[in-house]
Design a protein around this motif. Structure first.
Motif, PDB file in Angstrom:
ATOM      1  N   TYR A 188      -2.776   1.520   1.454  1.00 41.63           N
ATOM      2  CA  TYR A 188      -1.983   0.693   2.364  1.00 41.63           C
ATOM      3  C   TYR A 188      -0.850   0.067   1.562  1.00 41.63           C
ATOM      4  O   TYR A 188      -1.036  -0.302   0.396  1.00 41.63           O
ATOM      5  CB  TYR A 188      -2.828  -0.436   2.962  1.00 41.63           C
ATOM      6  CG  TYR A 188      -4.018   0.041   3.767  1.00 41.63           C
ATOM      7  CD1 TYR A 188      -3.902   0.316   5.131  1.00 41.63           C
ATOM      8  CD2 TYR A 188      -5.268   0.211   3.161  1.00 41.63           C
ATOM      9  CE1 TYR A 188      -5.000   0.745   5.865  1.00 41.63           C
ATOM     10  CE2 TYR A 188      -6.369   0.641   3.898  1.00 41.63           C
ATOM     11  CZ  TYR A 188      -6.228   0.911   5.247  1.00 41.63           C
ATOM     12  OH  TYR A 188      -7.306   1.346   5.970  1.00 41.63           O
ATOM     13  N   ARG A 196       3.051  -4.258   7.032  1.00 42.32           N
ATOM     14  CA  ARG A 196       2.054  -3.305   6.510  1.00 42.32           C
ATOM     15  C   ARG A 196       2.287  -1.881   6.986  1.00 42.32           C
ATOM     16  O   ARG A 196       2.778  -1.677   8.096  1.00 42.32           O
ATOM     17  CB  ARG A 196       0.662  -3.704   6.994  1.00 42.32           C
ATOM     18  CG  ARG A 196       0.140  -4.971   6.426  1.00 42.32           C
ATOM     19  CD  ARG A 196      -1.255  -5.256   6.923  1.00 42.32           C
ATOM     20  NE  ARG A 196      -1.296  -5.689   8.316  1.00 42.32           N
ATOM     21  CZ  ARG A 196      -2.404  -6.045   8.952  1.00 42.32           C
ATOM     22  NH1 ARG A 196      -3.555  -5.977   8.307  1.00 42.32           N
ATOM     23  NH2 ARG A 196      -2.376  -6.445  10.196  1.00 42.32           N
ATOM     24  N   VAL A 198       0.215   2.247   6.610  1.00 40.96           N
ATOM     25  CA  VAL A 198      -0.781   3.119   5.981  1.00 40.96           C
ATOM     26  C   VAL A 198       0.026   4.177   5.239  1.00 40.96           C
ATOM     27  O   VAL A 198       0.784   4.921   5.857  1.00 40.96           O
ATOM     28  CB  VAL A 198      -1.698   3.802   7.022  1.00 40.96           C
ATOM     29  CG1 VAL A 198      -2.752   4.645   6.320  1.00 40.96           C
ATOM     30  CG2 VAL A 198      -2.357   2.765   7.926  1.00 40.96           C
ATOM     31  N   GLN A 343     -10.238  -2.568   8.173  1.00 47.30           N
ATOM     32  CA  GLN A 343      -9.856  -1.255   8.703  1.00 47.30           C
ATOM     33  C   GLN A 343     -11.006  -0.257   8.506  1.00 47.30           C
ATOM     34  O   GLN A 343     -11.238   0.602   9.348  1.00 47.30           O
ATOM     35  CB  GLN A 343      -8.581  -0.715   8.024  1.00 47.30           C
ATOM     36  CG  GLN A 343      -7.431  -1.705   7.914  1.00 47.30           C
ATOM     37  CD  GLN A 343      -7.146  -2.468   9.194  1.00 47.30           C
ATOM     38  OE1 GLN A 343      -7.338  -1.978  10.303  1.00 47.30           O
ATOM     39  NE2 GLN A 343      -6.696  -3.702   9.054  1.00 47.30           N
ATOM     40  N   ASP A 375      -1.268   2.939  11.885  1.00 46.08           N
ATOM     41  CA  ASP A 375       0.076   2.803  11.342  1.00 46.08           C
ATOM     42  C   ASP A 375       1.100   2.643  12.465  1.00 46.08           C
ATOM     43  O   ASP A 375       1.995   1.807  12.398  1.00 46.08           O
ATOM     44  CB  ASP A 375       0.396   4.043  10.490  1.00 46.08           C
ATOM     45  CG  ASP A 375       1.648   3.854   9.648  1.00 46.08           C
ATOM     46  OD1 ASP A 375       1.738   2.825   8.957  1.00 46.08           O
ATOM     47  OD2 ASP A 375       2.536   4.718   9.681  1.00 46.08           O
TER      48      ASP A 375
END
Length: 388
Positions: A188, A196, A198, A343, A375
């Protein structure tokens, strides 16, 4: 663009009515109502105009609906896909996103079924999902289609990220008639604006350091740069791989896991809570200097009554001090891998349905689909995770 509150509440009422009147069978109809409505709203947003609205900035026109039947976990769902005409390309992402991980889960179970590794549970689920009409060609067609879009996502170019959080979790995979633990690595990133993403995922049975090293090298090759710190737990092979690929970047070892690891070095059960409090005090120090001072005192305190613990603390705890070099506002969110663990629970919720994956590709497919969905959600919500 916003549909009227009245319209939204009537959709909600219709959904509630379906579920209350028909129980589980009403779930499918409720889902159908919701998806149809979501796609309509999305079409209006794409056109930048509500139906029949006169608008200078309009990008095209609504052009009726196309019927489509989609297989889901709840059964076959008949949907009305909104169509458009004009300059604009439109396909409802609510449909695409909702069904990608659905399809990955379905194909994982279908593959198990075809390879004869099916349990009664899988067979039952398959009957529910697709009336058991699972042919090899059908599955391989879905697999090919899914893999193309997921691979494209996994290999997309990366840019500048300030922080990297990495983690590994293990899933059961059938290899040459035996069940083995397979490592699923996930990365991440947090960018300069505190959002943020992925960044990538990888699956392998290979020796730990090689897997980590190849994973990190692939992130680099895709253009990852600008890192200030990497946070993770101390997985086997990870430290060596970090040294090779990201040698100059500070590593923050998860403080939460460090505290748990200390338990193995505490000689008496009665000492546990005292040791835990001492470690917490060190990590909650207002500066690195103060943390180092407290660590020295704590090591001295346990030198005689718990020498192994004292030695371990002296070498391991400073690995959790890198975060002190960052701005204080970043400490809480970057000193542990708690965000990653949250997650992971979501991934586990979905992989539990499969229990044993028929091969590595199947695990990678489902994990990628779930992570790609996550994402996209982060991109859509535009929420800042870290106030930088």
């Amino acid at each position: 663009m916003h549909h009227s509150t009245q319209e939204n509440s009537s959709v909600l009422l219709e959904m509630i009515q379906q579920v209350t009147e028909n129980g589980e069978s009403g779930m499918l109809e409720a889902m159908r109502v919701l998806l149809n409505e979501a796609m309509k709203v999305e079409r209006s947003n794409s056109l930048e105009a509500d139906p029949y609205e006169r608008n200078e900035s309009r990008l095209g026109y609504a052009n009726g609906y196309k019927n489509k039947t989609v297989n889901t976990r709840l059964g076959a769902m008949k949907l009305n896909i909104p169509q458009v005409r004009g300059e604009i390309d439109f396909y409802p992402s609510s449909l695409e996103k909702g069904l990608r991980s659905e399809r990955a889960l379905m194909t994982a179970m279908a593959e198990s079924y075809i390879q004869g590794t099916s349990t009664r549970k899988v067979t039952k689920l398959l009957e529910k999902i697709c009336g058991l009409s699972v042919s090899k060609s059908q599955v391989s067609r879905v697999v090919t289609e899914l893999d193309e879009s997921l691979e494209k996502w996994r290999n997309r170019p990366l840019g500048k990220y300030s922080y990297l959080l990495v983690d590994a979790r293990y899933e059961k995979v059938r290899v040459d008639k035996t069940v083995r633990d397979c490592a699923l690595l996930i990365a991440y990133g947090i960018d300069e604006s505190g959002k943020r993403s992925v960044l990538g995922t990888s699956v392998s049975l290979s020796e730990a350091e090689v897997h980590w090293r190849n994973f990190f090298l692939s992130l680099n090759a895709r253009g990852l740069h600008g890192l200030k710190m990497i946070t993770s737990d101390s997985h086997s092979g990870l430290k060596a791989a970090l040294k090779t690929v990201f040698g100059s970047i500070p590593w923050q070892r998860c403080q939460f896991h460090l505290q748990q690891n200390a338990g193995a070095y505490v000689p008496k059960k009665a000492m546990r809570s005292e040791v835990a409090q001492d470690i917490r005090d060190i990590f909650n120090a207002p500066s690195k200097l103060e943390a180092e001072r407290l660590l020295k005192l704590t090591c001295l305190k346990y030198e005689e009554k718990a020498s192994h613990l004292s030695e371990w603390m002296e070498s391991a705890l400073p690995e959790g001090f890198s975060v002190f070099d960052l701005e204080r506002s970043c400490w809480t969110k970057l000193r542990t891998t708690n965000m990653v663990e949250r997650q992971n629970r979501e991934i586990l919720r979905r992989t539990r349905t499969v229990s044993i994956f028929p091969n590595e590709a199947s695990l990678l497919r489902l994990a990628s689909a779930i992570l790609m969905e996550l994402d996209e959600t982060w991109i859509a919500t535009k929420r800042v995770y870290l106030s930088v």
